[in-house]
Motif scaffolding. Structure first.
Motif, mmCIF file in Angstrom:
data_model
loop_
_atom_site.group_PDB
_atom_site.id
_atom_site.type_symbol
_atom_site.label_atom_id
_atom_site.label_comp_id
_atom_site.label_asym_id
_atom_site.label_seq_id
_atom_site.Cartn_x
_atom_site.Cartn_y
_atom_site.Cartn_z
ATOM 1 N N GLY A 1 -7.870 -0.476 0.895
ATOM 2 C CA GLY A 1 -6.859 0.309 0.215
ATOM 3 C C GLY A 1 -7.367 1.514 -0.545
ATOM 4 N N LEU B 1 -6.457 1.416 -6.724
ATOM 5 C CA LEU B 1 -5.628 0.804 -5.689
ATOM 6 C C LEU B 1 -4.173 0.696 -6.135
ATOM 7 N N ASP C 1 0.833 -1.204 0.000
ATOM 8 C CA ASP C 1 0.000 0.000 0.000
ATOM 9 C C ASP C 1 0.866 1.253 0.000
#
Length: 307
Positions: A155, A138, A68
């Motif tokens: 996310g 994402l 992430d």
């Protein structure tokens, strides 16, 4: 041009492809070089970043958190490089919008046209499935997504979420056009055109049908909207669609009538505007996202407006 350290570049590609060999092919480097960098990264951090399976590599919890972070960094780096090259910030930006077909028909182009009246920004629209729209945000491949969702998404930051009513689209002159709303049982008495299983609208339809102990036999399965509208106009049956914008104008343009589907199950589906969680958006992206949320709203019926 990537500003990420080489180890994080390799890590990102392995996470994306699920394989050292596929990542090596994409990056045109030796698999052993990628394996060494991943091992050094894991040793430096002190925790494993992947679970190794015979069929591929899956990020661990720590690997997912790092992924992430890396995705946010890469997306922000792309914005920075673009602005450094041009030196003009907002006016030099191009934006990518990922959306499902229902939003691509009118909502997104209308928002883009309104935005460009005041901002010299170019756009690219990717018309994809609802899950793919979320995935592109994402992974940083799109600046913003607008799509249907039935719950929170990992996310991504949900900039707005609106429950959009579902309508039956029926041919002009059909007996249902005199109804303000229609129930699922009555709807199932008619030939139906539905999305294929796996689409959110179809999944909710099947859930609602099971709850009411109904059996529906769609005569047409199609995920695209245009064939369903033509099928309805030709009198082949009834289809379902989420209502957005001005439904009376939309119905007049399409040559059909809209009848509200009265069923609580369909209120679980939201129209969401999504951006990458934790990412600092460019000024252009922030302003456009704000504008886009004002276009993603429940339908307007002129007959419901005050005099």
């Amino acid at each position: 041009m990537r500003l990420l350290p080489i180890a994080l570049t390799y890590f990102l590609e392995v996470a994306r492809t699920g394989s050292v060999s596929e990542a090596a092919t994409e990056l045109t480097v030796a698999p052993s070089a990628i394996s060494r960098q991943i091992a050094k990264l894991e040793a430096g951090i002190g925790v494993p970043l992947f679970v190794r399976h015979p069929r591929g590599m899956v990020p661990t919890e720590a690997g997912t958190r790092l992924l992430d972070h890396v995705r946010r960094s890469e997306a922000e780096s792309a914005v920075l490089v673009d602005e450094l090259r041009t030196g003009r910030g907002l006016h030099a930006r191009s934006l990518t919008v990922a959306c499902s077909e229902g939003f691509a028909r009118r909502v997104v182009p209308q928002a883009i046209a309104a935005f460009r009246r005041d901002h010299d920004v170019t756009f690219h629209i990717d018309v994809v499935t609802r899950d793919e729209a979320t995935r592109r945000v994402l992974e940083g491949a799109a600046d913003v997504a607008v799509t249907f969702a039935t719950g929170p998404q990992h996310g991504v930051r949900v900039e707005s979420a609106v429950v959009v009513p579902v309508y039956a689209i029926v041919p002009l002159g059909h007996p249902l056009t005199s109804h303000d709303s229609v129930g699922l049982a009555e709807l199932c008495e008619h030939p139906l055109a539905l999305p294929a299983p796996g689409q959110s609208l179809r999944d909710l339809f099947d859930i609602a049908a099971r709850i009411e102990n109904l059996t529906a036999h769609p005569v047409l399965e199609c995920n695209e909207l245009s064939p369903k509208y033509e099928f309805v106009r030709c009198g082949g049956g009834i289809a379902l669609v989420g209502g957005l914008g001005d439904i009376e104008e939309d119905a007049a343009t399409e040559g059909v009538a809209y009848v509200l589907l009265d069923n609580a199950v369909f209120r679980k589906r939201e129209a969401q505007v999504q951006t990458m969680a934790g990412r600092t958006l460019s000024l252009a992206a922030m302003r456009f996202t704000t504008l886009l949320t004002s276009f993603v709203r429940p339908p307007v019926s002129r007959s419901a407006l005050p005099d």
